[in-house]
Design a protein around this motif. Sequence first.
Motif: not given
Length: 339
Positions: A145-155, A169-182, A197-200
Amino acid sequence: MCPRPCASCLPGRSLMRAVVVTEYGGPEVLTLRDVPEPEPGPGEVSLTVAFAGVNFTDVRNRVGDGLGVVPFIPGVEVAGTVRQVGPGVEGLRPGQQVAALTRGHGYAEVVTAAAGLTVPLPENLIGKPASGSMFVTMQLGLFLLRQVARVLPGETVLLHGAAGGVGTVIGQLARHFGLRPLYGTVSDLAKAQFARQNGFAQVYEYGRFDTAVLAATGGRGVDVVLDPVGGQIRARSFEVLAPFGRLVTYSNISREPEVVPDANWMRARCVGYAGFSGGQLPQRAPELIRPSLLEATELIGAGVIDTGVTSVFPLARAADAHRQFEQRTAVGKFILAVS
Ligand SMILES: NC(=O)c1ccc[n+]([C@@H]2O[C@H](COP(=O)([O-])OP(=O)(O)OC[C@H]3O[C@@H](n4cnc5c(N)ncnc54)[C@H](OP(=O)(O)O)[C@@H]3O)[C@@H](O)[C@H]2O)c1
């Protein structure tokens, strides 16, 4: 490693139980054996293993499609008790409860690990199966999420295999980082509720993910695709990338031939292709690994991320764990209870 060790060929060395792959093949090649206990070298500790995480990388090694060279003991993440401390190790002591990312050999009663990749367990995780699943999927998620794809809020992000250990875990991490649901994919919609349930936000079957994702994004496509599947799924995924989109490969679980567009196509579409390997990164940039393990421990210990343990198998039933894993009926994370 001697595949059939005995007391006479190993004077003075204690034996332990371990699951050994003596030849590449199906789950039945996972065989419980008595083998010599490993001893820590300089900068290493040995651990009495309580729990070992089951990861798809173990399956790839077992079939001969990974880094494992027979005979070997699979398993890369464990939790347990420090048993011995090798020369030059500071900050870890026998009896301490820890989790470790190892170079393999985790499906065993005793394993060695680099002290730098061994992290004290928070009190609330001691004795919990989840302690054996803290590093592989979490490290991958944090780096993707952070180093490779470098996902920004709203993406917008599409992840294939949404109900597996990594998706959980990526569904939950995205939710935790305030990213858009996947957006996610599954082979059977019975798994969709687990992924949601895990953020999708939306979960699709592979047969129609491209048309569904284009419809959901008003024809624009997604900014990021996280793809462990490869083959035709990867080829179709390039077609749903929005301008400036990034497709990240972190496996080829389908084992289909790679189908990747050429550089001219990517230039014309203004999209990129990146990769990640948690198995190879420690050789190239070891200093990046420990911070990600500490962050994973903190997030799991604080209850922010739940690695989604759905089944715990005794060590002797490692083959059953692999069988269920490969049948694609399971969701979440599998653990071996060792001692
Ligand atoms: N590069 C790295 O550092 C790294 C680190 C960790 C994991 N990985 C990779 O990430 C992937 C997921 O790992 P995991 O441990 O989360 O495994 P997992 O829990 O079993 O998840 C794998 C998911 O992939 C899906 N899948 C799609 N095609 C498949 C196929 N042909 N066979 C089996 N499953 C298939 C399955 O879901 P559906 O049946 O719903 O499709 C399953 O939920 C694996 O490919 C693994 O090698 C890479």
